[in-house]
Design an enzyme around this catalytic site. Structure first.
Site, PDB file in Angstrom:
ATOM      1  CG  ASP A   1      -3.881   8.224   6.632  1.00  0.00           C
ATOM      2  OD1 ASP A   1      -4.116   8.346   7.703  1.00  0.00           O
ATOM      3  OD2 ASP A   1      -2.752   7.988   6.265  1.00  0.00           O
ATOM      4  CB  ILE A   2      -1.596  12.983   5.383  1.00  0.00           C
ATOM      5  CG1 ILE A   2      -2.741  14.125   5.589  1.00  0.00           C
ATOM      6  CG2 ILE A   2      -0.535  13.876   4.819  1.00  0.00           C
ATOM      7  CD1 ILE A   2      -2.446  15.429   6.460  1.00  0.00           C
TER       8      ILE A   2
ATOM      9  CD  GLU B   1      -1.791  10.483  10.245  1.00  0.00           C
ATOM     10  OE1 GLU B   1      -1.428   9.392  10.128  1.00  0.00           O
ATOM     11  OE2 GLU B   1      -1.833  10.966  11.428  1.00  0.00           O
TER      12      GLU B   1
END
Length: 243
Positions: free
Chosen positions: A109-110, A152
């Site tokens: 996950d960004i 994302e």
């Protein structure tokens, strides 16, 4: 035989023409006397070639266009349009088709992605997602699979890897992403990711492995982000906090 360009169509035409000449020669041998074969020698090849070559070329063009259309439709279903990694549906189809697969699931996950969108705009946010996807894809083997899980988030499955190897790969990804800022639209954006990992045993449900990886991702993000956490064998099921 895949007909993807003019050269492959040319080879297809030659093959069809040679086949047609062979068929004509065989029919001539069985249906006509030898005197006719001597008289027609050389002429039938020209006649057959003149007829078969344009027909074979037209057929080849139709096959080529159909194959290209099939490839485009397959790409729309199987590849994420923004990142060109696998779609979520394709990932689960592949995993469900191989229930005996053993390996490591990574949930990536960004970090603080919402603030990237709010600060730099959605086009820059898309550039960040593409950049992270490219780095992830470049750091896995051809037999592994990466998909865009949503927004994302990405999922990576590393076939036939154990926990230690999974942590090593995840850390290489995390460090490479942190060391390579994105520069869309004259901005320079530093990006980090949080990674949760879990081990999938043979014949176990991939959904369970991903759920454990998601729980590990929650702990990575709540523990400060920009880190890798590997799941225990069992644990509470949680939703990751907002980026």
């Amino acid at each position: 035989m895949r007909l993807t360009n003019r050269l492959s169509i040319g080879v297809f035409c030659i093959a069809i023409t040679l086949f047609a000449i062979g068929m004509a020669t065989g029919l001539e041998y069985f249906l006509y006397p030898k005197e006719f074969a001597t008289t027609a020698r050389g002429k039938k090849e020209i006649i057959v070639s003149a007829i078969s070559l344009p027909i074979a070329w037209a057929i080849g063009e139709v096959i080529r266009k159909n194959q290209l259309l099939t490839d485009e439709l397959s790409a729309l279903v199987n590849r994420d349009r923004l990142t060109n990694v696998a779609t979520r549906d394709y990932f689960f189809a592949q995993m469900n088709a191989a229930p005996n697969a053993y390996g490591v699931s990574l949930m990536i996950d960004i970090d603080k992605f919402k603030s990237i969108n709010d600060t730099y705009g959605h086009f820059s946010g898309d550039a960040v997602i593409r950049h992270v996807a490219t780095l992830i894809k470049n750091m896995i083997r051809a037999e592994d699979i990466v998909c865009r899980f949503g927004g994302e988030e990405f999922i990576v499955f590393l076939y036939d890897q154990d926990r230690a190897s999974g942590v090593e790969v995840a850390e290489r990804m995390r460090e490479a992403i942190a060391a390579d800022p994105v520069s869309p639209q004259h901005h320079r954006i530093s990006v980090t990711v949080s990674i949760g990992g879990s081990l999938k045993d043979r014949l176990s449900d991939v959904d369970e492995a991903i759920q454990r990886a998601d729980d590990a991702l929650y702990r990575a993000k709540s523990g400060g982000r920009n880190r890798t956490v590997f799941a225990t064998e069992s644990g509470p099921q949680r939703q990751a906090p907002a980026a």
